[in-house]
Design an enzyme around this catalytic site. Sequence first.
Site, PDB file in Angstrom:
ATOM      1  CB  CYS A  63      12.258   8.721   9.477  1.00  7.06           C
ATOM      2  SG  CYS A  63      13.106   6.710   8.211  1.00  7.06           S
ATOM      3  CD  GLU A  97       9.224  12.307  12.421  1.00 15.04           C
ATOM      4  OE1 GLU A  97       7.881  12.057  12.498  1.00 15.04           O
ATOM      5  OE2 GLU A  97       9.919  11.801  12.577  1.00 15.04           O
ATOM      6  CE  LYS A 109      -1.896   2.328   2.688  1.00 15.92           C
ATOM      7  NZ  LYS A 109      -1.902   3.974   1.241  1.00 15.92           N
ATOM      8  CD  GLU A 111      12.681  -0.050  10.276  1.00 14.51           C
ATOM      9  OE1 GLU A 111      12.956   1.120  10.736  1.00 14.51           O
ATOM     10  OE2 GLU A 111      12.947  -0.797   9.850  1.00 14.51           O
ATOM     11  N   GLY A 119       6.216   4.882   8.652  1.00 18.57           N
ATOM     12  CA  GLY A 119       4.745   6.352   8.840  1.00 18.57           C
ATOM     13  C   GLY A 119       5.543   6.998  10.282  1.00 18.57           C
ATOM     14  CB  SER A 120       3.239   9.261  11.857  1.00 15.84           C
ATOM     15  OG  SER A 120       1.675   8.888  11.976  1.00 15.84           O
ATOM     16  CB  THR A 121       4.439   7.564  16.747  1.00 18.46           C
ATOM     17  OG1 THR A 121       6.833   7.524  15.729  1.00 18.46           O
ATOM     18  CG2 THR A 121       5.687   7.192  18.159  1.00 18.46           C
ATOM     19  CB  ALA A 122      -0.204   9.140  15.733  1.00 21.38           C
ATOM     20  CB  THR A 123      -0.230   6.442  11.803  1.00 20.27           C
ATOM     21  OG1 THR A 123      -0.873   6.910  10.824  1.00 20.27           O
ATOM     22  CG2 THR A 123      -1.241   4.863  10.934  1.00 20.27           C
ATOM     23  N   GLY A 124       1.618   3.944  13.423  1.00 23.00           N
ATOM     24  CA  GLY A 124       2.455   2.903  14.156  1.00 23.00           C
ATOM     25  C   GLY A 124       1.702   2.664  15.580  1.00 23.00           C
TER      26      GLY A 124
HETATM   27  P1  NDP Z   1       1.025   7.940   8.605  1.00 27.07           P
HETATM   28  O1  NDP Z   1       1.840   8.110   9.301  1.00 27.07           O
HETATM   29  O2  NDP Z   1      -0.827   8.416   8.528  1.00 27.07           O
HETATM   30  O3  NDP Z   1       1.269   6.812   6.943  1.00 27.07           O
HETATM   31  C1  NDP Z   1       2.180   6.455   6.222  1.00 27.07           C
HETATM   32  C2  NDP Z   1       1.652   5.308   5.800  1.00 27.07           C
HETATM   33  O4  NDP Z   1       0.680   4.508   6.630  1.00 27.07           O
HETATM   34  C3  NDP Z   1       0.560   5.435   4.483  1.00 27.07           C
HETATM   35  O5  NDP Z   1       0.739   4.711   3.929  1.00 27.07           O
HETATM   36  C4  NDP Z   1      -0.401   6.155   5.270  1.00 27.07           C
HETATM   37  O6  NDP Z   1      -1.370   6.183   3.547  1.00 27.07           O
HETATM   38  C5  NDP Z   1      -1.017   4.728   6.109  1.00 27.07           C
HETATM   39  N1  NDP Z   1      -2.188   4.799   6.865  1.00 27.07           N
HETATM   40  C6  NDP Z   1      -2.260   6.098   7.726  1.00 27.07           C
HETATM   41  N2  NDP Z   1      -3.297   5.881   8.369  1.00 27.07           N
HETATM   42  C7  NDP Z   1      -3.822   3.549   8.949  1.00 27.07           C
HETATM   43  C8  NDP Z   1      -3.913   2.921   9.172  1.00 27.07           C
HETATM   44  N3  NDP Z   1      -5.382   3.302  10.028  1.00 27.07           N
HETATM   45  N4  NDP Z   1      -4.008   1.872   9.241  1.00 27.07           N
HETATM   46  C9  NDP Z   1      -2.994   1.688   8.310  1.00 27.07           C
HETATM   47  N5  NDP Z   1      -2.072   2.334   7.638  1.00 27.07           N
HETATM   48  C10 NDP Z   1      -2.184   4.262   7.492  1.00 27.07           C
HETATM   49  O7  NDP Z   1       2.093   9.043   8.135  1.00 27.07           O
HETATM   50  P2  NDP Z   1       1.580  10.167   7.158  1.00 27.07           P
HETATM   51  O8  NDP Z   1       1.942  10.748   6.025  1.00 27.07           O
HETATM   52  O9  NDP Z   1       0.423  11.328   7.705  1.00 27.07           O
HETATM   53  O10 NDP Z   1       2.344  11.677   7.913  1.00 27.07           O
HETATM   54  C11 NDP Z   1       2.568  12.208   9.131  1.00 27.07           C
HETATM   55  C12 NDP Z   1       3.828  12.679   9.863  1.00 27.07           C
HETATM   56  O11 NDP Z   1       4.107  11.517  10.156  1.00 27.07           O
HETATM   57  C13 NDP Z   1       4.559  13.295   9.032  1.00 27.07           C
HETATM   58  O12 NDP Z   1       5.056  14.600   8.907  1.00 27.07           O
HETATM   59  C14 NDP Z   1       6.463  12.421   9.553  1.00 27.07           C
HETATM   60  O13 NDP Z   1       6.301  13.437  10.866  1.00 27.07           O
HETATM   61  C15 NDP Z   1       5.746  11.575  10.408  1.00 27.07           C
HETATM   62  N6  NDP Z   1       6.546  10.180   9.009  1.00 27.07           N
HETATM   63  C16 NDP Z   1       7.508   9.681   8.913  1.00 27.07           C
HETATM   64  C17 NDP Z   1       7.788   9.023   8.361  1.00 27.07           C
HETATM   65  C18 NDP Z   1       9.082   8.069   8.916  1.00 27.07           C
HETATM   66  O14 NDP Z   1       9.811   7.642   7.361  1.00 27.07           O
HETATM   67  N7  NDP Z   1       9.480   7.704   9.665  1.00 27.07           N
HETATM   68  C19 NDP Z   1       7.050   9.274   6.998  1.00 27.07           C
HETATM   69  C20 NDP Z   1       6.296   9.665   7.097  1.00 27.07           C
HETATM   70  C21 NDP Z   1       5.523  10.194   7.499  1.00 27.07           C
HETATM   71  P3  NDP Z   1      -2.928   7.356   3.707  1.00 27.07           P
HETATM   72  O15 NDP Z   1      -1.108   8.187   3.121  1.00 27.07           O
HETATM   73  O16 NDP Z   1      -3.433   6.857   1.853  1.00 27.07           O
HETATM   74  O17 NDP Z   1      -3.247   8.172   5.115  1.00 27.07           O
END
Ligand code: NDP
Length: 464
Positions: free
Chosen positions: A274, A367, A165, A240, A218-223
């Site tokens: 990151c 971040e 995805k 990660e 992705g973000s820690t909150a979604t993780g």
């Molecule tokens: P997210 O964590 O929301 O997104 C990362 C991935 O997870 C995307 O493919 C997203 O899809 C997907 N996703 C979102 N919600 C869900 C869910 N409930 N269940 C499963 N997968 C989900 O990051 P953001 O893009 O909103 O970025 C926000 C912040 O996160 C950034 O500003 C940065 O601080 C941090 N970040 C850190 C990264 C890293 O490499 N450590 C990478 C990216 C962001 P979709 O795009 O469709 O929302």
Amino acid sequence: MNGIPTSSIREGGSIHLVNPADETVIRELAHSTLAEVDDAILHAVSAQKAWAALPPAERAAGLRRFAAAVAGAVEELALLEVMNSGHPIAQARWEAGHVRDVLTYYSAAPERMIGKTIPVDGGIDVTFLEPLGVVGVIVPWNFPMTIAAWGFAPALAAGNAVVLKPAEWTPLTAIRLAELALEAGLPEGLFQTLPGRGDVVGERFVTNENVRKVVFTGSTATGKKVMAGCAHQVKAVTLELGGKSANVVFADSDLEKAAATAPYAVFENAGQDCCARSRILVERSVFDRFMELLEPAVKGVTVGDLYDESTEMGPLVAKAHFDKVASYVPDDSQVAFRGSAPAGPGFWFPPTVLLPGSRTDRVVTDEIFGPVVSVLPFDDESDAIALANDSVYGLSGSIWTRDIGRALRVSRGIESGNLSVNSHSSVRYSTPFGGFKQSGLGRELGPDAASAFTETKNVFISTD
Ligand code: NDP
């Protein structure tokens, strides 16, 4: 900015993809529906069984063909990333080449999934590394190709199928990579890209019982949400997540080199990294001298034309993200100096250096994920370690010193998964990558990554 929405979710489930450099709409793309995701996962289940049954040498050959297909498409993939993600062309070419290299590295793994023979009473005991089945890989928008490859290459090598995805904003290279896998002769259904919303496609990877592991970046909150969802099925998960890494500069270091490289440790990919060393910690006795050296280095970062080979920094990925980054610099009160950036259209944000009022200011703790760095003084070695560790994150970091004992003491003292001494390098495909604390769980890359996509099966064979 011209007011065109960055990427608007429309009724009917599609998205307008926008070029971050000029805000033009480049494509309208349909979202995957839940039914399509479930079908794709079922398809992956049968493809995986056939893939795992192939002799290891044939799976290795398949991955080598996939790597060759990517090698032939480096320019095409790079141009897609320039247009969709706003990466400068030289960086985008490097990323596509990195995907090829990761695939090549893990193409050796199918023939090296080596179990153990364990001495026991009454027989022999052997272990097998069995593939998990279907792996769901969820990637962010900052490095759409490379982060995807860190998941799909070792997972495929270990005998799994992959559903990928991409982030909503940046799906184009991920879609092309799945086509290249097919063109390279990998079985249909083995590697599928499913563009769509995180709370639809991503969440389905977590809840569908046929997905046996989720790799999330992705973000820690979604993780945290993904991990909690996986807990319901005791599903394996690798995370990660975010970072707020420290670039620690001691007075005994090569100050010129530390200052000259500091911009590249944080402003690469416009700070959407990151591993960005977004806190520069400088020993107090050389603080002023370091700032004098840093200023021309920051002002020398070339920002602009993405098709110019010499461009080092592009725009932020989207309007919503631009607004988030800008909210951290509402005025000039903390700004020491800035580099340059085009006026727009496009989501251009200049390299920005801050002198925060305190160690607890939100620019120091959060971040920001943009080209914004805070510089702070420290008093001695233990203060430097304490300041570096004063974060919920622990992903990356650099230490600058000519004292090897100090380099080792500080490396051991900093709670972080990836450190470099007298260098700003972050990631090599042949070495493990991952975070301490809220920066993640598990490791990607390196020699052990393929076995992280297996279960160990133990078989006792009686000799009685
Ligand atoms: P997210 O964590 O929301 O997104 C990362 C991935 O997870 C995307 O493919 C997203 O899809 C997907 N996703 C979102 N919600 C869900 C869910 N409930 N269940 C499963 N997968 C989900 O990051 P953001 O893009 O909103 O970025 C926000 C912040 O996160 C950034 O500003 C940065 O601080 C941090 N970040 C850190 C990264 C890293 O490499 N450590 C990478 C990216 C962001 P979709 O795009 O469709 O929302």
